[in-house]
Design an enzyme around this catalytic site. Sequence first.
Site: not given
Ligand code: PEP
Length: 250
Positions: A9, A11, A94, A96, A166, A172, A212
Site C-alpha cells: 500500500n 498510500k 484502511h 487511515e 491491521e 507505521g 510494520s
Molecule cells: C499499512 O498502512 O497498511 C501498513 C501496514 O503500514 P506499515 O507497514 O508502514 O505499518
Amino acid sequence: MRNKIVAGNWKMNKNRADTAQLIEELMSAVTPSAAEVMIAPTFVNLAEAVTKLDGSFIEVVAQNMHFAESGAYTGEISADMLQSIGINTVILGHSERRAYFGEDDALLAKKVDAALKAGIRIIFCFGEELQDRKSGDHFKVVGSQLKNGLFHLDGDSWKNIVLAYEPVWAIGTGETASPEQAQEMHAFIRKTIAEAYNNEIAQDVTILYGGSVKPGNAKEIFSKEDVDGGLIGGASLVATDFAAIVAAAQ
Ligand code: PEP
C-alpha cells in the site's frame, strides 16, 4: 482454497516519475514466490502502473473507491472507473480512511456491496486501536468491525473477499504485533467467520497481517498457521525490502 498474498500500500507517496522508477525497480527485484503480489499506487498513477506491469505477475490495485456508480461526488472514484483502466482489486477500510476520512462500518458496508456488485475483489482492512488492546477489548472491536462491514454478505461473496487484520497501533509505528498476537487474532477471525457462516468459508478466506512488516520479521509472521501474507505500508516503498518480504511468503 486460500492463497498467499503480499500487497504493498503506497498510500499518498510517489509522484508519476517516482512511481515509474519504483515499478522498474520492483520488476527487477521481486521474483515470483508462492504469494500473489500486488501494489497500490495513488489514483493518478494507476493507469500508467497497469500499462507498465501488463503481462507481469504484479497486480495493480486501488487504495479506495466510492460506493456510487457515478454522479455528484466531487473528487471520488467509482468501481467502473477502476475497472475501465484494468483494476480488479480494491483496498477498503484502511485505518487511515477510517480515522482521517470518517469511514465507518456502515459506509464501508456500502462500498463492499458496490465493489462486489461490479465484480471487484476486496482487501478489507480492520483492526483495533491501542486503547482497545490495553483495555482487553481487541477481540470485541475486531469482531464488530468484521460483522458490521461484511456479515450481511451471502456465503458466495466471500470468494471475492481478502481480509487484512491491521492493529492500528502497529501501522507505521515500527511496533509490530508479535507473531503469536497475529496468529491469535487471525484464529479468532476464522472462528468468528465459521460461527457466522461455516468452517469451509472460514478456512478458505485469505487473512493478511499488516503493521510494520519488514524484511526482518516477515518470515516469522508469515510462518504462522492462520497468517496468509501481508499488507505492507512503509516497506513497500523500497524495492529490495518489498522483494525480501515477497520472498518470505513461501
Ligand atoms: C499499512 O498502512 O497498511 C501498513 C501496514 O503500514 P506499515 O507497514 O508502514 O505499518
